[in-house]
Design an enzyme around this catalytic site. Sequence first.
Site, PDB file in Angstrom:
ATOM      1  CE  LYS A  67      -2.491   1.833   3.630  1.00  0.00           C
ATOM      2  NZ  LYS A  67      -3.683   2.068   4.478  1.00  0.00           N
ATOM      3  CD  GLN A 138      -9.865   5.675   9.644  1.00  0.00           C
ATOM      4  OE1 GLN A 138     -10.369   4.547   9.591  1.00  0.00           O
ATOM      5  NE2 GLN A 138      -9.228   6.202   8.623  1.00  0.00           N
ATOM      6  CG  ASN A 159     -13.742  14.328  19.219  1.00  0.00           C
ATOM      7  OD1 ASN A 159     -12.807  13.533  19.153  1.00  0.00           O
ATOM      8  ND2 ASN A 159     -13.893  15.322  18.369  1.00  0.00           N
ATOM      9  CG  MET A 219      -8.827   0.941  17.045  1.00  0.00           C
ATOM     10  SD  MET A 219      -7.943  -0.629  16.941  1.00  0.00           S
ATOM     11  CE  MET A 219      -7.715  -0.781  15.183  1.00  0.00           C
ATOM     12  CB  THR A 221      -1.315   5.234  19.215  1.00  0.00           C
ATOM     13  OG1 THR A 221      -1.936   6.213  20.046  1.00  0.00           O
ATOM     14  CG2 THR A 221       0.188   5.344  19.335  1.00  0.00           C
TER      15      THR A 221
HETATM   16  P1  NAD Z   1      -9.508  12.677  11.620  1.00  0.00           P
HETATM   17  O1  NAD Z   1      -8.518  13.764  11.329  1.00  0.00           O
HETATM   18  O2  NAD Z   1     -10.718  12.563  10.772  1.00  0.00           O
HETATM   19  O3  NAD Z   1     -10.015  12.827  13.149  1.00  0.00           O
HETATM   20  C1  NAD Z   1      -9.090  13.048  14.194  1.00  0.00           C
HETATM   21  C2  NAD Z   1      -9.734  12.811  15.533  1.00  0.00           C
HETATM   22  O4  NAD Z   1      -8.773  13.051  16.558  1.00  0.00           O
HETATM   23  C3  NAD Z   1     -10.888  13.717  15.836  1.00  0.00           C
HETATM   24  O5  NAD Z   1     -11.768  13.036  16.725  1.00  0.00           O
HETATM   25  C4  NAD Z   1     -10.227  14.897  16.543  1.00  0.00           C
HETATM   26  O6  NAD Z   1     -11.115  15.629  17.354  1.00  0.00           O
HETATM   27  C5  NAD Z   1      -9.224  14.147  17.379  1.00  0.00           C
HETATM   28  N1  NAD Z   1      -8.039  14.925  17.731  1.00  0.00           N
HETATM   29  C6  NAD Z   1      -7.288  15.716  16.909  1.00  0.00           C
HETATM   30  N2  NAD Z   1      -6.251  16.223  17.588  1.00  0.00           N
HETATM   31  C7  NAD Z   1      -6.348  15.744  18.853  1.00  0.00           C
HETATM   32  C8  NAD Z   1      -5.574  15.924  20.031  1.00  0.00           C
HETATM   33  N3  NAD Z   1      -4.482  16.676  20.028  1.00  0.00           N
HETATM   34  N4  NAD Z   1      -5.975  15.273  21.151  1.00  0.00           N
HETATM   35  C9  NAD Z   1      -7.084  14.491  21.157  1.00  0.00           C
HETATM   36  N5  NAD Z   1      -7.850  14.298  20.073  1.00  0.00           N
HETATM   37  C10 NAD Z   1      -7.483  14.921  18.951  1.00  0.00           C
HETATM   38  O7  NAD Z   1      -8.680  11.333  11.665  1.00  0.00           O
HETATM   39  P2  NAD Z   1      -9.165   9.843  11.409  1.00  0.00           P
HETATM   40  O8  NAD Z   1      -9.016   9.535   9.966  1.00  0.00           O
HETATM   41  O9  NAD Z   1     -10.460   9.593  12.075  1.00  0.00           O
HETATM   42  O10 NAD Z   1      -7.991   9.035  12.147  1.00  0.00           O
HETATM   43  C11 NAD Z   1      -7.901   9.058  13.568  1.00  0.00           C
HETATM   44  C12 NAD Z   1      -6.568   8.454  13.984  1.00  0.00           C
HETATM   45  O11 NAD Z   1      -6.526   7.080  13.589  1.00  0.00           O
HETATM   46  C13 NAD Z   1      -5.333   9.109  13.356  1.00  0.00           C
HETATM   47  O12 NAD Z   1      -4.336   9.211  14.343  1.00  0.00           O
HETATM   48  C14 NAD Z   1      -4.911   8.127  12.282  1.00  0.00           C
HETATM   49  O13 NAD Z   1      -3.533   8.197  11.987  1.00  0.00           O
HETATM   50  C15 NAD Z   1      -5.277   6.821  12.975  1.00  0.00           C
HETATM   51  N6  NAD Z   1      -5.447   5.666  12.087  1.00  0.00           N
HETATM   52  C16 NAD Z   1      -5.005   4.468  12.545  1.00  0.00           C
HETATM   53  C17 NAD Z   1      -5.142   3.336  11.776  1.00  0.00           C
HETATM   54  C18 NAD Z   1      -4.679   2.002  12.295  1.00  0.00           C
HETATM   55  O14 NAD Z   1      -4.641   1.032  11.541  1.00  0.00           O
HETATM   56  N7  NAD Z   1      -4.362   1.885  13.561  1.00  0.00           N
HETATM   57  C19 NAD Z   1      -5.735   3.434  10.501  1.00  0.00           C
HETATM   58  C20 NAD Z   1      -6.218   4.664  10.077  1.00  0.00           C
HETATM   59  C21 NAD Z   1      -6.080   5.787  10.885  1.00  0.00           C
END
Ligand code: NAD
Length: 321
Positions: A67, A138, A159, A219, A221
């Site tokens: 990917k 997500q 949130n 999920m 981090t």
């Molecule tokens: P997004 O940008 O749509 O949403 C981010 C979320 O984090 C929101 O709820 C926002 O309010 C919150 N947020 C932002 N800054 C913050 C902070 N400093 N403290 C606390 N909360 C905060 O992102 P998303 O696409 O929903 O992804 C969320 C996380 O999941 C990201 O860190 C992304 O890298 C991670 N992710 C992990 C996997 C995995 O396989 N583990 C896969 C995809 C995404």
Amino acid sequence: MLIVSEENCRKVVTRENAFSAVEGVFAAMAGGEAYNFPVIREAIGHADALYGFKSGFDRAGGVLGLKSGGYWPGNEKRGLTNHQSTVFLFDPDTGRPHAMVGGNHLTAMRTAAASAVSIRYLAREDAKVLGMIGAGFQSTFQMRAAAAQRRFEKVVGWNLHPQMLSRLAETAAELGLPFEAVSLDRLGAEADVIITITSSFEPILTRRQVKPGTHLACMGTDTKGKQEVDAALVAAATLFTDEVAQAVSIGECQHAVAEGLIGESRITPIGAVINGTQPGRTRDDEITLFDGTGVGLQDLAVAALAADLAGKRGMADEVSL
Ligand code: NAD
């Protein structure tokens, strides 16, 4: 070579078949039949973008590929998703390209499937309240996939940016579940299963806020420095992950390891629980924590599924290179 669009991925990959694909590849990883290659992720010094590759080989499933993609923070202004990815699959017998598959929708599906797998194998059977921390892109995928695993009666959510909580409320309504926005203290006190899916770099939930018997799927981090729960909570939990090497370096476990609270040997690959070679939850009052770091093989598994189904249903374009 097949080309499968984002739109056709949405049509052929369902919550159920994504769950089976991810469950299968976690099992293959724990059985030594599938492995991930080292991840590359670089700030490219252009458009503030982070770009990289996740790749691997699943001998059991005959899936080889990568990917490629990353994060372009300026995309939203252009009407595009900030996270962009594409999966390339190769024939493991010849190295010939087999498929190019849109990876954006699949990333959300495979990430939600991973936490759903953890809930199926680790949460208490009688779990009634689902706690959601995070309300970004997500989060809706996570809630829908989790809801299929237990007979939840309610969703509670928190949130950092409360204006985003309507997204959780709408998804809960779609699932026919009542939703309440709550403080972190109440969320920890009420939820039997907690999903954290934020981009936080500081602990949000602490050990003292979580009640015995809770299952956590952490999920968000997936990078060095990110953190969603405090290291004391990680240390107090029975730990599971997709891949131990990633959990200790870029996952939620990285901080407890750095603080010397846990070692690698405390963390069980979820695939070993699926295969029945390691126990999952052993007591009702145990806190279980799944550190879902996101591995390339998850992407390849759902992309192979998309290519297979889209190919069979005439929903893929075919080109020869
Ligand atoms: P997004 O940008 O749509 O949403 C981010 C979320 O984090 C929101 O709820 C926002 O309010 C919150 N947020 C932002 N800054 C913050 C902070 N400093 N403290 C606390 N909360 C905060 O992102 P998303 O696409 O929903 O992804 C969320 C996380 O999941 C990201 O860190 C992304 O890298 C991670 N992710 C992990 C996997 C995995 O396989 N583990 C896969 C995809 C995404």
